[in-house]
Design an enzyme around this catalytic site. Structure first.
Site, PDB file in Angstrom:
ATOM      1  N   TYR A 157       0.824  -1.201   0.000  1.00 39.51           N
ATOM      2  CA  TYR A 157       0.000   0.000   0.000  1.00 39.51           C
ATOM      3  C   TYR A 157       0.864   1.259   0.000  1.00 39.51           C
ATOM      4  O   TYR A 157       0.571   2.234  -0.677  1.00 39.51           O
ATOM      5  CB  TYR A 157      -0.945   0.024   1.221  1.00 39.51           C
ATOM      6  CG  TYR A 157      -1.928   1.164   1.131  1.00 39.51           C
ATOM      7  CD1 TYR A 157      -3.135   1.002   0.453  1.00 39.51           C
ATOM      8  CD2 TYR A 157      -1.641   2.411   1.683  1.00 39.51           C
ATOM      9  CE1 TYR A 157      -4.022   2.062   0.327  1.00 39.51           C
ATOM     10  CE2 TYR A 157      -2.531   3.473   1.561  1.00 39.51           C
ATOM     11  CZ  TYR A 157      -3.718   3.292   0.884  1.00 39.51           C
ATOM     12  OH  TYR A 157      -4.597   4.328   0.747  1.00 39.51           O
TER      13      TYR A 157
ATOM     14  N   PHE B  82      -7.228  21.405 -24.975  1.00 33.27           N
ATOM     15  CA  PHE B  82      -7.572  19.995 -25.009  1.00 33.27           C
ATOM     16  C   PHE B  82      -8.806  19.836 -24.123  1.00 33.27           C
ATOM     17  O   PHE B  82      -8.946  20.530 -23.115  1.00 33.27           O
ATOM     18  CB  PHE B  82      -6.414  19.107 -24.533  1.00 33.27           C
ATOM     19  CG  PHE B  82      -6.757  17.660 -24.681  1.00 33.27           C
ATOM     20  CD1 PHE B  82      -6.755  17.066 -25.938  1.00 33.27           C
ATOM     21  CD2 PHE B  82      -7.155  16.896 -23.597  1.00 33.27           C
ATOM     22  CE1 PHE B  82      -7.140  15.743 -26.095  1.00 33.27           C
ATOM     23  CE2 PHE B  82      -7.541  15.576 -23.748  1.00 33.27           C
ATOM     24  CZ  PHE B  82      -7.535  14.993 -25.002  1.00 33.27           C
ATOM     25  N   THR B  83      -9.708  18.907 -24.498  1.00 31.47           N
ATOM     26  CA  THR B  83     -11.021  18.799 -23.847  1.00 31.47           C
ATOM     27  C   THR B  83     -10.914  18.735 -22.321  1.00 31.47           C
ATOM     28  O   THR B  83     -11.470  19.586 -21.623  1.00 31.47           O
ATOM     29  CB  THR B  83     -11.758  17.553 -24.365  1.00 31.47           C
ATOM     30  OG1 THR B  83     -10.870  16.435 -24.279  1.00 31.47           O
ATOM     31  CG2 THR B  83     -12.193  17.725 -25.810  1.00 31.47           C
TER      32      THR B  83
ATOM     33  N   ASP C 250       1.785  20.240 -20.366  1.00 32.55           N
ATOM     34  CA  ASP C 250       1.041  18.990 -20.461  1.00 32.55           C
ATOM     35  C   ASP C 250       1.879  18.094 -21.371  1.00 32.55           C
ATOM     36  O   ASP C 250       1.794  18.186 -22.595  1.00 32.55           O
ATOM     37  CB  ASP C 250      -0.343  19.277 -21.046  1.00 32.55           C
ATOM     38  CG  ASP C 250      -1.155  18.015 -21.283  1.00 32.55           C
ATOM     39  OD1 ASP C 250      -0.566  16.918 -21.289  1.00 32.55           O
ATOM     40  OD2 ASP C 250      -2.370  18.141 -21.490  1.00 32.55           O
TER      41      ASP C 250
ATOM     42  N   LYS D  55      -0.435   7.881 -23.584  1.00 36.51           N
ATOM     43  CA  LYS D  55       0.102   8.202 -24.907  1.00 36.51           C
ATOM     44  C   LYS D  55       1.604   7.912 -24.918  1.00 36.51           C
ATOM     45  O   LYS D  55       2.002   6.767 -24.991  1.00 36.51           O
ATOM     46  CB  LYS D  55      -0.231   9.650 -25.275  1.00 36.51           C
ATOM     47  CG  LYS D  55      -1.689   9.873 -25.662  1.00 36.51           C
ATOM     48  CD  LYS D  55      -2.611  10.034 -24.483  1.00 36.51           C
ATOM     49  CE  LYS D  55      -3.954  10.624 -24.860  1.00 36.51           C
ATOM     50  NZ  LYS D  55      -4.588  11.325 -23.734  1.00 36.51           N
TER      51      LYS D  55
ATOM     52  N   ARG E   6     -13.995  15.131 -35.228  1.00 35.30           N
ATOM     53  CA  ARG E   6     -13.546  16.262 -34.405  1.00 35.30           C
ATOM     54  C   ARG E   6     -13.993  17.517 -35.148  1.00 35.30           C
ATOM     55  O   ARG E   6     -13.252  18.129 -35.878  1.00 35.30           O
ATOM     56  CB  ARG E   6     -12.028  16.259 -34.215  1.00 35.30           C
ATOM     57  CG  ARG E   6     -11.552  15.169 -33.282  1.00 35.30           C
ATOM     58  CD  ARG E   6     -11.554  15.557 -31.811  1.00 35.30           C
ATOM     59  NE  ARG E   6     -12.691  15.094 -31.057  1.00 35.30           N
ATOM     60  CZ  ARG E   6     -12.659  14.764 -29.765  1.00 35.30           C
ATOM     61  NH1 ARG E   6     -11.543  14.778 -29.105  1.00 35.30           N
ATOM     62  NH2 ARG E   6     -13.760  14.416 -29.127  1.00 35.30           N
TER      63      ARG E   6
ATOM     64  N   PHE F 266     -20.898  14.236 -28.333  1.00 35.88           N
ATOM     65  CA  PHE F 266     -20.291  13.370 -29.353  1.00 35.88           C
ATOM     66  C   PHE F 266     -20.184  11.922 -28.917  1.00 35.88           C
ATOM     67  O   PHE F 266     -20.219  11.018 -29.748  1.00 35.88           O
ATOM     68  CB  PHE F 266     -18.910  13.903 -29.773  1.00 35.88           C
ATOM     69  CG  PHE F 266     -17.946  14.099 -28.636  1.00 35.88           C
ATOM     70  CD1 PHE F 266     -17.968  15.261 -27.884  1.00 35.88           C
ATOM     71  CD2 PHE F 266     -17.019  13.128 -28.323  1.00 35.88           C
ATOM     72  CE1 PHE F 266     -17.078  15.455 -26.840  1.00 35.88           C
ATOM     73  CE2 PHE F 266     -16.115  13.305 -27.279  1.00 35.88           C
ATOM     74  CZ  PHE F 266     -16.156  14.476 -26.526  1.00 35.88           C
TER      75      PHE F 266
END
Ligand SMILES: *Cc1c(COP(=O)(O)O)cnc(C)c1O
Length: 461
Positions: A73, A125-126, A216, A259, A385, A452
């Protein structure tokens, strides 16, 4: 003629069968999915280019690492290995693990923003914009104009327009802009990189105005590759050195490891030593929202796979094969005359649906229909998109009509072969050849938010 991609510096050890349904079955499947590729079953997809997020293949070294998961843990040895990898590959001293990218974004923006703070970003970015707004921030786009023009050729379409940033400082005052947020390989612009020269200028400007920089770094390795091959100053610099250089311009960062982390799940925040105070705040928050500060929502084995994935990704030969595979698909389509976002980005090929289907009004969703047709033609799954993704303006209730009306074909890392790329290209060319007969779509079900994902359509007329 499309340029052959560079050979992959690996071979295949294990395979996963995929199904090629008949044309009749595909037409039925897309109709049943309401012409929305998000609603297709994965089993009915032959080549899945919906996203490159968490869809990559791990190396034998990463799979071996899974067996070395220390599921304690607290204080798992895999966490310390992850910290070592982040330090060696990116240069950050301090690490806060999170379950994935948006978990890190949540912590970061809650920690640094006050109501009404201005948050300049190189496009949006969303999830990043969403978390900045949830924390009271006001998003402002400072990317160069070329990024919004699909056909505009520019080697670094992810760059910041310093005049836009300066104008924000003039309008709002630097004290209302605590952080500038920059992403490498800007997804919404088509996977477009920034240059180190631009980053240097932004840093200088920000230092002069006491503004901090957050990165990011979700797609940082692909950006580093473009810097090496497009920015002459760095042609003899190793990928790892370029990664260190990029990160050295930042005061904080986070990564969706799904990614360029080359894993199926995971994320973290990385900070330099001098930001210990912020790190401490984030470390206190992570235990509330994600998990203890030495696992943050990841299993020990997941942290081990990520620690190894970061080392895998920092190889020029891997990145060259990766990006050249994407470029190969791009050039096959360009050779056929298909309108695309240029230049080709690092992780996907973006079709300009407005020019592909000029007879379809934007309110009849050309990109949505194009994605549906590409699936019907060959079982290849892509993503809209455009107008559907952009949603409605909350004030007017009108569709937002974004400038970019795109279909995104994202290539999972280390998953598909050149033959798959040829097959995907042929399917799209088939749709191109009958484009004039393709009708638009209308809603039969429209969800109120993030429509979407679950919207359903039927053809007009
Ligand atoms: C995917 C992504 C995120 C969100 O990460 P998740 O792991 O999907 O939560 C944030 N920023 C960028 C640039 C991304 O591509």
């Amino acid at each position: 003629m499309a340029k052959r991609p560079f050979p992959e510096p690996y071979k295949i050890k294990m395979v996963e069968p995929v199904n090629l349904r008949s044309r009749e079955e595909r037409e039925r499947a897309i109709k049943e999915a309401g012409y929305n590729t998000f609603l297709l079953k994965s089993e009915d997809v032959f080549i899945d280019l919906l996203t490159d997020s968490g869809t990559g293949a791990m190396s034998e070294n990463q799979w071996a690492g899974l067996m070395l998961g220390d599921e304690a843990y607290a204080g798992s040895k895999n966490f310390y290995h992850l910290c070592d990898s982040v330090k060696d590959i990116l240069g950050y001293d301090l690490v806060v693990p999170t379950h994935q990218g948006r978990g890190a974004e949540h912590l970061f923006f809650q920690a640094v923003l006050h109501e009404g703070d201005i948050v300049p970003m190189n496009m949006y970015f969303t999830t990043t914009r969403q978390h900045a707004e949830l924390a009271g921030g006001v998003f402002k786009d400072i990317i160069i104009d070329e990024a919004h023009i699909p056909a505009a050729e520019h080697p670094f379409k992810g760059n910041v327009d310093l005049r836009k940033l300066e104008a924000l400082v003039k309008e709002f005052g630097a004290e209302r802009i605590p952080w500038v947020v920059l992403a490498p390989s800007v997804n919404m612009a088509g996977g477009q990189p920034f240059s180190i020269a631009n980053l240097r200028e932004v840093r200088q400007f920000c230092e002069a105005h006491h503004i901090k920089i957050a990165l990011d770094i979700t797609r940082i390795a692909e950006n580093a590759y473009f810097i090496k091959v497009r920015e002459p100053e760095f042609k003899d610099t190793s990928i790892t050195e370029i990664l260190h250089t990029i990160c050295s311009f930042s005061d904080a960062s986070w990564m969706s490891a799904k990614k360029d982390g080359l894993v199926n799940i995971g994320g973290f925040l990385g900070l330099p030593e001098r930001e210990f105070e912020l790190f401490d705040k984030l470390r206190n928050m992570v235990v509330v929202y994600e998990g203890l500060h030495t696992y943050g929502g990841m299993a020990g084995r997941d942290m081990e796979a990520l620690a190894r994935g970061l080392r895998d990704v920092a190889h020029f030969e891997y990145l060259r094969a990766r990006v050249s595979q994407v470029e190969y698909l791009h050039s096959r389509l360009a050779d056929a005359g298909i309108p695309l976002v240029n230049p080709c980005g690092g992780h996907g090929v973006f079709l300009d649906a407005r020019s592909f289907l000029p007879h379809i009004d934007q309110d009849e969703f050309p990109a949505q229909m194009l994605a549906a047709q590409i699936y019907a033609a060959g079982g290849v799954r892509s993503m809209e998109r455009g107008n559907v993704s952009a949603g409605r303006d909350p004030k007017t209730g009108e569709n937002r009509h974004p400038k970019l009306e795109l279909v995104r074909l994202t290539i999972p890392r280390r998953v598909y072969t050149q033959t798959h790329m040829d097959y995907a290209a042929d399917s799209i060319i088939e749709v191109w050849e009958k484009r004039e007969s393709i009708p638009g779509l209308k809603f039969v079900y429209e969800p109120p938010i993030l429509r979407f994902f679950q919207a359903r359509f039927e053809p007009v007329g």
